[in-house]
Write a protein that holds these residues in place. Structure first.
Motif, PDB file in Angstrom:
ATOM      1  N   GLY A  60      22.289   2.839 -23.233  1.00  0.00           N
ATOM      2  CA  GLY A  60      21.879   2.743 -21.839  1.00  0.00           C
ATOM      3  C   GLY A  60      21.292   4.013 -21.272  1.00  0.00           C
ATOM      4  N   PHE A  61      21.757   5.172 -21.755  1.00  0.00           N
ATOM      5  CA  PHE A  61      21.214   6.426 -21.230  1.00  0.00           C
ATOM      6  C   PHE A  61      19.712   6.509 -21.457  1.00  0.00           C
ATOM      7  CE2 PHE A  61      20.173  10.986 -21.456  1.00  0.00           C
ATOM      8  CZ  PHE A  61      20.623  11.380 -20.203  1.00  0.00           C
ATOM      9  N   ASP A  62      19.230   5.841 -22.523  1.00  0.00           N
ATOM     10  CA  ASP A  62      17.786   5.813 -22.780  1.00  0.00           C
ATOM     11  C   ASP A  62      17.040   5.075 -21.684  1.00  0.00           C
ATOM     12  OD1 ASP A  62      18.379   7.101 -25.142  1.00  0.00           O
ATOM     13  OD2 ASP A  62      18.341   5.274 -26.347  1.00  0.00           O
ATOM     14  N   PHE A  63      17.762   4.272 -20.904  1.00  0.00           N
ATOM     15  CA  PHE A  63      17.123   3.469 -19.866  1.00  0.00           C
ATOM     16  C   PHE A  63      17.208   4.112 -18.480  1.00  0.00           C
ATOM     17  CE2 PHE A  63      18.996  -0.004 -22.724  1.00  0.00           C
ATOM     18  CZ  PHE A  63      17.905   0.023 -23.564  1.00  0.00           C
ATOM     19  N   HIS A  64      17.687   5.367 -18.411  1.00  0.00           N
ATOM     20  CA  HIS A  64      17.799   5.955 -17.078  1.00  0.00           C
ATOM     21  C   HIS A  64      16.427   6.249 -16.482  1.00  0.00           C
ATOM     22  CE1 HIS A  64      17.190   9.739 -19.221  1.00  0.00           C
ATOM     23  NE2 HIS A  64      17.149  10.400 -18.081  1.00  0.00           N
ATOM     24  N   LYS A  65      15.401   6.284 -17.351  1.00  0.00           N
ATOM     25  CA  LYS A  65      14.034   6.425 -16.865  1.00  0.00           C
ATOM     26  C   LYS A  65      13.126   5.317 -17.404  1.00  0.00           C
ATOM     27  CE  LYS A  65      14.065  11.417 -16.057  1.00  0.00           C
ATOM     28  NZ  LYS A  65      13.437  12.722 -16.391  1.00  0.00           N
ATOM     29  N   GLU A  66      13.443   4.814 -18.587  1.00  0.00           N
ATOM     30  CA  GLU A  66      12.619   3.776 -19.189  1.00  0.00           C
ATOM     31  C   GLU A  66      13.113   2.391 -18.793  1.00  0.00           C
ATOM     32  OE1 GLU A  66      12.441   4.306 -23.413  1.00  0.00           O
ATOM     33  OE2 GLU A  66      12.330   6.485 -23.268  1.00  0.00           O
ATOM     34  N   GLU A  67      12.264   1.399 -19.063  1.00  0.00           N
ATOM     35  CA  GLU A  67      12.653   0.015 -18.827  1.00  0.00           C
ATOM     36  C   GLU A  67      13.540  -0.483 -19.967  1.00  0.00           C
ATOM     37  OE1 GLU A  67      12.059  -1.975 -16.150  1.00  0.00           O
ATOM     38  OE2 GLU A  67      11.344  -0.084 -15.273  1.00  0.00           O
ATOM     39  N   VAL A  68      14.415  -1.396 -19.657  1.00  0.00           N
ATOM     40  CA  VAL A  68      15.284  -1.987 -20.675  1.00  0.00           C
ATOM     41  C   VAL A  68      14.421  -2.777 -21.660  1.00  0.00           C
ATOM     42  CG1 VAL A  68      17.166  -3.606 -21.086  1.00  0.00           C
ATOM     43  CG2 VAL A  68      17.217  -2.114 -19.082  1.00  0.00           C
ATOM     44  N   ASP A  69      14.562  -2.476 -22.950  1.00  0.00           N
ATOM     45  CA  ASP A  69      13.742  -3.139 -23.963  1.00  0.00           C
ATOM     46  C   ASP A  69      14.580  -3.983 -24.915  1.00  0.00           C
ATOM     47  OD1 ASP A  69      15.032  -1.220 -25.431  1.00  0.00           O
ATOM     48  OD2 ASP A  69      13.229  -0.189 -26.127  1.00  0.00           O
ATOM     49  N   THR A  70      15.754  -4.388 -24.433  1.00  0.00           N
ATOM     50  CA  THR A  70      16.632  -5.215 -25.249  1.00  0.00           C
ATOM     51  C   THR A  70      17.281  -6.272 -24.354  1.00  0.00           C
ATOM     52  OG1 THR A  70      18.476  -5.174 -26.840  1.00  0.00           O
ATOM     53  CG2 THR A  70      18.641  -3.714 -24.934  1.00  0.00           C
ATOM     54  N   THR A  71      18.083  -7.113 -24.944  1.00  0.00           N
ATOM     55  CA  THR A  71      18.829  -8.122 -24.197  1.00  0.00           C
ATOM     56  C   THR A  71      20.302  -7.993 -24.580  1.00  0.00           C
ATOM     57  OG1 THR A  71      18.659  -9.796 -25.938  1.00  0.00           O
ATOM     58  CG2 THR A  71      16.859  -9.694 -24.301  1.00  0.00           C
ATOM     59  N   PRO A  72      21.209  -8.510 -23.761  1.00  0.00           N
ATOM     60  CA  PRO A  72      22.618  -8.495 -24.150  1.00  0.00           C
ATOM     61  C   PRO A  72      22.856  -9.163 -25.501  1.00  0.00           C
ATOM     62  CG  PRO A  72      22.449  -8.935 -21.826  1.00  0.00           C
ATOM     63  CD  PRO A  72      21.050  -8.950 -22.352  1.00  0.00           C
ATOM     64  N   ALA A  73      22.172 -10.282 -25.772  1.00  0.00           N
ATOM     65  CA  ALA A  73      22.376 -10.980 -27.044  1.00  0.00           C
ATOM     66  C   ALA A  73      21.917 -10.129 -28.224  1.00  0.00           C
ATOM     67  CB  ALA A  73      21.623 -12.315 -27.032  1.00  0.00           C
ATOM     68  N   LYS A  74      20.750  -9.477 -28.097  1.00  0.00           N
ATOM     69  CA  LYS A  74      20.247  -8.643 -29.179  1.00  0.00           C
ATOM     70  C   LYS A  74      21.141  -7.432 -29.399  1.00  0.00           C
ATOM     71  CE  LYS A  74      16.168  -6.017 -30.687  1.00  0.00           C
ATOM     72  NZ  LYS A  74      14.777  -5.605 -30.334  1.00  0.00           N
ATOM     73  N   THR A  75      21.622  -6.852 -28.316  1.00  0.00           N
ATOM     74  CA  THR A  75      22.502  -5.689 -28.443  1.00  0.00           C
ATOM     75  C   THR A  75      23.826  -6.074 -29.091  1.00  0.00           C
ATOM     76  OG1 THR A  75      21.497  -4.522 -26.576  1.00  0.00           O
ATOM     77  CG2 THR A  75      23.752  -3.922 -27.147  1.00  0.00           C
ATOM     78  N   LEU A  76      24.407  -7.187 -28.692  1.00  0.00           N
ATOM     79  CA  LEU A  76      25.643  -7.646 -29.327  1.00  0.00           C
ATOM     80  C   LEU A  76      25.436  -7.904 -30.810  1.00  0.00           C
ATOM     81  CD1 LEU A  76      26.938 -10.142 -26.615  1.00  0.00           C
ATOM     82  CD2 LEU A  76      28.018  -7.981 -27.249  1.00  0.00           C
ATOM     83  N   GLU A  77      24.286  -8.481 -31.161  1.00  0.00           N
ATOM     84  CA  GLU A  77      23.969  -8.717 -32.570  1.00  0.00           C
ATOM     85  C   GLU A  77      23.893  -7.397 -33.333  1.00  0.00           C
ATOM     86  OE1 GLU A  77      20.175 -10.199 -35.300  1.00  0.00           O
ATOM     87  OE2 GLU A  77      20.105 -10.417 -33.130  1.00  0.00           O
ATOM     88  N   THR A  78      23.234  -6.398 -32.736  1.00  0.00           N
ATOM     89  CA  THR A  78      23.121  -5.089 -33.375  1.00  0.00           C
ATOM     90  C   THR A  78      24.489  -4.446 -33.539  1.00  0.00           C
ATOM     91  OG1 THR A  78      20.928  -4.764 -32.395  1.00  0.00           O
ATOM     92  CG2 THR A  78      22.074  -2.800 -33.189  1.00  0.00           C
ATOM     93  N   GLN A  79      25.294  -4.458 -32.491  1.00  0.00           N
ATOM     94  CA  GLN A  79      26.624  -3.847 -32.539  1.00  0.00           C
ATOM     95  C   GLN A  79      27.483  -4.494 -33.618  1.00  0.00           C
ATOM     96  OE1 GLN A  79      27.167  -4.654 -28.377  1.00  0.00           O
ATOM     97  NE2 GLN A  79      27.082  -2.492 -27.787  1.00  0.00           N
ATOM     98  N   ARG A  80      27.369  -5.812 -33.740  1.00  0.00           N
ATOM     99  CA  ARG A  80      28.157  -6.516 -34.756  1.00  0.00           C
ATOM    100  C   ARG A  80      27.657  -6.179 -36.161  1.00  0.00           C
ATOM    101  NH1 ARG A  80      28.914 -11.560 -32.510  1.00  0.00           N
ATOM    102  NH2 ARG A  80      30.837 -10.679 -31.672  1.00  0.00           N
ATOM    103  N   GLU A  81      26.346  -6.122 -36.346  1.00  0.00           N
ATOM    104  CA  GLU A  81      25.803  -5.800 -37.674  1.00  0.00           C
ATOM    105  C   GLU A  81      26.144  -4.372 -38.073  1.00  0.00           C
ATOM    106  OE1 GLU A  81      21.819  -6.921 -38.587  1.00  0.00           O
ATOM    107  OE2 GLU A  81      21.890  -8.723 -37.339  1.00  0.00           O
ATOM    108  N   LEU A  82      26.349  -3.500 -37.102  1.00  0.00           N
ATOM    109  CA  LEU A  82      26.765  -2.136 -37.400  1.00  0.00           C
ATOM    110  C   LEU A  82      28.237  -2.066 -37.803  1.00  0.00           C
ATOM    111  CD1 LEU A  82      25.035  -0.155 -34.497  1.00  0.00           C
ATOM    112  CD2 LEU A  82      24.351  -0.238 -36.905  1.00  0.00           C
ATOM    113  N   GLY A  83      28.985  -3.127 -37.553  1.00  0.00           N
ATOM    114  CA  GLY A  83      30.413  -3.108 -37.846  1.00  0.00           C
ATOM    115  C   GLY A  83      31.207  -2.331 -36.823  1.00  0.00           C
ATOM    116  N   ALA A  84      30.685  -2.263 -35.592  1.00  0.00           N
ATOM    117  CA  ALA A  84      31.390  -1.537 -34.532  1.00  0.00           C
ATOM    118  C   ALA A  84      32.619  -2.312 -34.090  1.00  0.00           C
ATOM    119  CB  ALA A  84      30.454  -1.298 -33.353  1.00  0.00           C
ATOM    120  N   ASP A  85      33.591  -1.589 -33.576  1.00  0.00           N
ATOM    121  CA  ASP A  85      34.844  -2.187 -33.103  1.00  0.00           C
ATOM    122  C   ASP A  85      34.852  -2.404 -31.603  1.00  0.00           C
ATOM    123  OD1 ASP A  85      36.743  -1.833 -35.634  1.00  0.00           O
ATOM    124  OD2 ASP A  85      35.563  -0.005 -35.417  1.00  0.00           O
ATOM    125  N   ILE A  86      34.141  -1.552 -30.885  1.00  0.00           N
ATOM    126  CA  ILE A  86      34.094  -1.607 -29.429  1.00  0.00           C
ATOM    127  C   ILE A  86      32.629  -1.665 -29.008  1.00  0.00           C
ATOM    128  CG2 ILE A  86      34.722  -0.438 -27.280  1.00  0.00           C
ATOM    129  CD1 ILE A  86      36.942   0.988 -28.867  1.00  0.00           C
TER     130      ILE A  86
END
Length: 344
Positions: free
Chosen positions: A88-114
């Motif tokens: 999100g810090f990348d979006f403090h000046k830029e426009e959001v270039d992702t969606t909640p669904a895409k981000t959740l998919e990325t977080q899960r594929e990374l094997g993140a816990d939180i």
């Protein structure tokens, strides 16, 4: 005092809180400046990563898609608990270039816990109306993530606001409308020198929920004891890296000291594994060693607080001494103590 100890169940095992998440720059061009630490600091089996940065670094993302694991890429233990924020810090000046669904998919594929929800941090340069729109956008994105998330990972809704009432109302609204395991308060780094304001915002969030509370970006040696006193369950920090880049030596109780101001020493005062066996000149001249020491300083600050609690010591008396050398943080702590006592 709102300090508390809890156990957070994650896919990679139980995590005892309160806890620090050292920021890993994996995915960024500076990804090589985060040292291996999960073997050398046994009670620091955590890490914070930027999901967007990793996904956008094509070569690395291709390796992960091809079977490599994030923990192997980071050179950390397999049971390391990873918190992946949305970037999100990348979006403090830029426009959001992702969606909640895409981000959740990325977080899960990374094997993140939180998982931290997609958010749009605030800026002091923005007009109030623009910041309010960003606050509302972060809430909407969090609720969309709540509707989409169906896994065992911990989902923390990212919350922003420059006044306590806004943060408190945001958390209460998210509690009512979504399903979250906790909340992560952001946008505090730009106002971090206003200790009273930051303290009031964190207290407002703590009042609004009994769930897990994370604070983005303020886990350095100066803020750590204050966050612990306020009942924050976790926090992250890149201060150990940034300070080393400026040749600042972190000392619990004092903050950072530029080594260029230090003369006439053969050894530095810390007894961590970095400092106890090396000379002052060796550490001053080696940025990697300074990064390692600074991370030890953050870990030792947390250990000391835990020890004082386990020993049954008066933590308020300890913090009276802890903040004695800094007039600004001392005033913030006194104000926090007054408000906390009203809650008790």
């Amino acid at each position: 005092m709102l300090y508390r100890q809890r156990t957070l169940d994650t896919p990679h095992g139980e995590l005892q809180t309160p806890v620090l998440f050292p920021v890993s720059n994996i995915g960024k061009r500076s990804s090589d400046n985060t040292p291996e630490y999960t073997d050398s600091i046994p009670d620091l089996s955590t890490a914070m990563v930027n999901a967007r940065a990793i996904r956008n670094r094509k070569a690395q993302w291709d390796r992960l898609q091809g079977g490599a694991t994030l923990r192997a890429e980071m050179d950390v233990a397999d049971d390391t608990v990873i918190f992946a924020d949305s970037g999100g810090f990348d979006f403090h000046k830029e426009e959001v270039d992702t969606t909640p669904a895409k981000t959740l998919e990325t977080q899960r594929e990374l094997g993140a816990d939180i998982f931290g929800t997609v958010d749009t941090p605030l800026s002091r340069e923005n007009r109030q109306a623009k910041n309010q729109r960003r606050i509302n956008r972060s809430i909407d994105l969090a609720l969309e993530a709540s509707d989409t998330h169906d896994g065992d990972e911990t989902l923390l809704a990212s919350v922003h606001g420059y006044d306590p009432k806004t943060v408190q109302n945001s958390v209460r609204h998210l509690e009512k409308e979504g399903e979250f395991d906790g909340y992560a308060v952001g946008s505090l780094v730009p106002i971090r020198t206003n200790y009273k304001k930051v303290t009031k915002i964190i207290l407002a969030a703590r009042r609004a929920t009994n769930k897990h509370l994370h604070v983005y970006g303020l886990g350095g040696v100066t803020y750590q004891p204050l966050l612990l006193y306020l009942g924050v369950d976790s926090f992250d920090s890149s201060a150990f890296i940034r300070s080393a880049g400026n040749r600042n030596y972190l000392i619990p109780g004092f903050g950072g000291e530029p080594l260029k101001n230090v003369e006439g020493l053969t050894h530095l005062p810390c007894a961590c594994p970095v400092c106890s066996t090396r000379s002052y000149d060796r550490i001053r001249d080696d940025r990697d060693l300074l990064v390692q020491h600074n991370l030890w300083a953050l870990a030792l600050e947390l250990r000391r607080f835990r020890y004082m609690h386990a020993a049954g010591e008066d933590l308020e008396a300890y913090l009276d001494l802890r903040f004695q050398g800094n007039e600004v943080t001392q005033r913030a702590y006194k104000m926090a103590k007054q408000q906390v006592r009203r809650l008790s």
